[in-house]
Motif scaffolding. Structure first.
Motif, PDB file in Angstrom:
ATOM      1  N   MET A 178       0.841  -1.205   0.000  1.00  0.00           N
ATOM      2  CA  MET A 178       0.000   0.000   0.000  1.00  0.00           C
ATOM      3  C   MET A 178       0.868   1.244   0.000  1.00  0.00           C
ATOM      4  O   MET A 178       1.933   1.268   0.642  1.00  0.00           O
ATOM      5  CB  MET A 178      -0.856   0.038   1.284  1.00  0.00           C
TER       6      MET A 178
ATOM      7  N   GLY B  23      -3.174   2.458   7.370  1.00  0.00           N
ATOM      8  CA  GLY B  23      -3.787   2.744   8.666  1.00  0.00           C
ATOM      9  C   GLY B  23      -5.272   3.053   8.604  1.00  0.00           C
ATOM     10  O   GLY B  23      -5.841   3.541   9.584  1.00  0.00           O
TER      11      GLY B  23
ATOM     12  N   THR C  89      -6.731  -4.565   4.483  1.00  0.00           N
ATOM     13  CA  THR C  89      -7.538  -5.690   4.971  1.00  0.00           C
ATOM     14  C   THR C  89      -8.759  -5.898   4.070  1.00  0.00           C
ATOM     15  O   THR C  89      -9.057  -7.028   3.657  1.00  0.00           O
ATOM     16  CB  THR C  89      -7.998  -5.421   6.418  1.00  0.00           C
TER      17      THR C  89
ATOM     18  N   ASN D 287       7.056  -7.642  10.344  1.00  0.00           N
ATOM     19  CA  ASN D 287       6.035  -6.882   9.615  1.00  0.00           C
ATOM     20  C   ASN D 287       4.656  -7.124  10.245  1.00  0.00           C
ATOM     21  O   ASN D 287       3.826  -7.888   9.740  1.00  0.00           O
ATOM     22  CB  ASN D 287       6.051  -7.277   8.134  1.00  0.00           C
TER      23      ASN D 287
HETATM   24  C1  LIG Z   1       1.248  -4.114   5.220  1.00  0.00           C
HETATM   25  C2  LIG Z   1       0.394  -3.020   4.599  1.00  0.00           C
HETATM   26  C3  LIG Z   1      -0.126  -3.501   3.257  1.00  0.00           C
HETATM   27  C4  LIG Z   1      -0.797  -2.728   5.545  1.00  0.00           C
HETATM   28  O1  LIG Z   1      -1.622  -1.760   4.922  1.00  0.00           O
HETATM   29  P1  LIG Z   1      -2.809  -0.987   5.741  1.00  0.00           P
HETATM   30  O2  LIG Z   1      -3.771  -0.476   4.736  1.00  0.00           O
HETATM   31  O3  LIG Z   1      -2.207  -0.034   6.696  1.00  0.00           O
HETATM   32  O4  LIG Z   1      -3.438  -2.208   6.545  1.00  0.00           O
HETATM   33  P2  LIG Z   1      -4.773  -2.171   7.437  1.00  0.00           P
HETATM   34  O5  LIG Z   1      -5.051  -0.752   7.833  1.00  0.00           O
HETATM   35  O6  LIG Z   1      -5.831  -2.920   6.715  1.00  0.00           O
HETATM   36  O7  LIG Z   1      -4.378  -3.056   8.701  1.00  0.00           O
HETATM   37  C5  LIG Z   1      -3.116  -2.925   9.311  1.00  0.00           C
HETATM   38  C6  LIG Z   1      -3.242  -3.180  10.802  1.00  0.00           C
HETATM   39  O8  LIG Z   1      -1.914  -3.365  11.328  1.00  0.00           O
HETATM   40  C7  LIG Z   1      -1.711  -2.412  12.366  1.00  0.00           C
HETATM   41  N1  LIG Z   1      -0.295  -2.038  12.384  1.00  0.00           N
HETATM   42  C8  LIG Z   1       0.346  -1.275  11.495  1.00  0.00           C
HETATM   43  N2  LIG Z   1       1.630  -1.142  11.844  1.00  0.00           N
HETATM   44  C9  LIG Z   1       1.786  -1.849  12.982  1.00  0.00           C
HETATM   45  C10 LIG Z   1       2.870  -2.093  13.855  1.00  0.00           C
HETATM   46  N3  LIG Z   1       4.079  -1.614  13.590  1.00  0.00           N
HETATM   47  N4  LIG Z   1       2.667  -2.870  14.932  1.00  0.00           N
HETATM   48  C11 LIG Z   1       1.454  -3.387  15.205  1.00  0.00           C
HETATM   49  N5  LIG Z   1       0.375  -3.192  14.403  1.00  0.00           N
HETATM   50  C12 LIG Z   1       0.547  -2.431  13.317  1.00  0.00           C
HETATM   51  C13 LIG Z   1      -2.598  -1.253  12.030  1.00  0.00           C
HETATM   52  O9  LIG Z   1      -2.818  -0.445  13.147  1.00  0.00           O
HETATM   53  C14 LIG Z   1      -3.844  -1.995  11.558  1.00  0.00           C
HETATM   54  O10 LIG Z   1      -4.579  -2.516  12.628  1.00  0.00           O
HETATM   55  P3  LIG Z   1      -5.871  -1.710  13.232  1.00  0.00           P
HETATM   56  O11 LIG Z   1      -6.903  -1.748  12.145  1.00  0.00           O
HETATM   57  O12 LIG Z   1      -6.265  -2.506  14.444  1.00  0.00           O
HETATM   58  O13 LIG Z   1      -5.411  -0.326  13.539  1.00  0.00           O
HETATM   59  C15 LIG Z   1       1.203  -1.711   4.412  1.00  0.00           C
HETATM   60  O14 LIG Z   1       1.730  -1.324   5.672  1.00  0.00           O
HETATM   61  C16 LIG Z   1       2.347  -1.815   3.411  1.00  0.00           C
HETATM   62  O15 LIG Z   1       2.129  -1.792   2.197  1.00  0.00           O
HETATM   63  N6  LIG Z   1       3.583  -1.925   3.901  1.00  0.00           N
HETATM   64  C17 LIG Z   1       4.747  -1.948   3.022  1.00  0.00           C
HETATM   65  C18 LIG Z   1       4.801  -3.170   2.114  1.00  0.00           C
HETATM   66  C19 LIG Z   1       4.489  -4.450   2.843  1.00  0.00           C
HETATM   67  O16 LIG Z   1       4.921  -4.649   3.960  1.00  0.00           O
HETATM   68  N7  LIG Z   1       3.733  -5.329   2.192  1.00  0.00           N
HETATM   69  C20 LIG Z   1       3.382  -6.608   2.746  1.00  0.00           C
HETATM   70  C21 LIG Z   1       4.431  -7.598   2.440  1.00  0.00           C
HETATM   71  S1  LIG Z   1       4.050  -9.185   3.134  1.00  0.00           S
END
Ligand SMILES: CC(C)(COP(=O)(O)OP(=O)(O)OC[C@H]1O[C@@H](n2cnc3c(N)ncnc32)[C@H](O)[C@@H]1OP(=O)(O)O)[C@@H](O)C(=O)NCCC(=O)NCCS
Length: 177
Positions: free
Chosen positions: A90, A96, A101, A128
């Motif tokens: 993302m 966030g 999800t 992650n």
């Molecule tokens: C992983 C990723 C896709 C998540 O995207 P997103 O749209 O923020 O995800 P969501 O909001 O649906 O859910 C993430 C959840 O993890 C939580 N979270 C995020 N960072 C966190 C951390 N460091 N520790 C604990 N929880 C964390 C969020 O708070 C959220 O939970 P919540 O709904 O209870 O607040 C995004 O961070 C990303 O693209 N990261 C970089 C690339 C990557 O890691 N891709 C996945 C490779 S396997």
């Protein structure tokens, strides 16, 4: 609400902008794509569309309400024997909000219905936590530890799909499928 779209040729400029603008953000948690990826982007994009036509992969982009900006990628890759690897990323500015999800939930639904897959695999760096949260919330189960392509410790995940009976799609709708 953003919309999940099957990858098309005309997504190329927005997808390149997405990858460029978020390169440093992605490199914090997953392998950097390297300079060659950006230099060869047009040919690489054409190759992805060929794989998609051949049925070995299904690529999706999450498109913002402005109908142009790409907020995320949700890909089903290396399809064989009804199984595929789910990968997603993302834009930092769109994280966030629960979008990953919901989009992952919709892709799982498509995998079971439109693509008739029977199971999905995924993997993520052990650190992650955001990815772990997305995967477990969308029904993936953590299995064994592994070493990822970038040499770091990771965890594998699996999700069995229920075919046409697979649970509801996420709040994000899909188009062009
Ligand atoms: C992983 C990723 C896709 C998540 O995207 P997103 O749209 O923020 O995800 P969501 O909001 O649906 O859910 C993430 C959840 O993890 C939580 N979270 C995020 N960072 C966190 C951390 N460091 N520790 C604990 N929880 C964390 C969020 O708070 C959220 O939970 P919540 O709904 O209870 O607040 C995004 O961070 C990303 O693209 N990261 C970089 C690339 C990557 O890691 N891709 C996945 C490779 S396997």
């Amino acid at each position: 609400m953003p919309e999940l779209q099957r990858l098309r040729a005309d997504h190329a400029p927005a997808l390149l902008a997405f990858e460029r603008e978020n390169r440093a953000w992605f490199a914090r948690t997953i392998s950097d794509r390297g300079d060659a990826y950006f230099a060869d982007f047009p040919a690489r994009h054409r190759a992805l569309l060929t794989y998609q036509d051949e049925g070995t992969d299904h690529f999706h982009v999450l498109v913002a309400d402005d109908a142009t900006t790409i907020l995320g990628r949700f890909n089903l890759m290396d399809i064989s024997d009804g199984q595929a690897e789910l990968g997603f990323r993302m834009a930092e500015s769109a994280t966030g909000r629960g979008l990953a999800t919901e989009a992952a939930r919709t892709v799982c639904h498509l995998a079971a219905t439109a693509y008739a897959l029977t199971s999905l695999r995924a993997q993520a760096n052990l650190d992650n936590l955001a990815s772990h949260t997305v995967l477990t919330r969308t029904g993936f189960t953590a299995t064994e530890q592994t070493v990822l392509r970038n040499g770091t410790a990771g965890r594998r995940y699996v999700k069995e799909l229920a075919g046409p009976e697979e649970g509801a799609a996420g709040a994000i709708g899909a188009a062009g499928l």
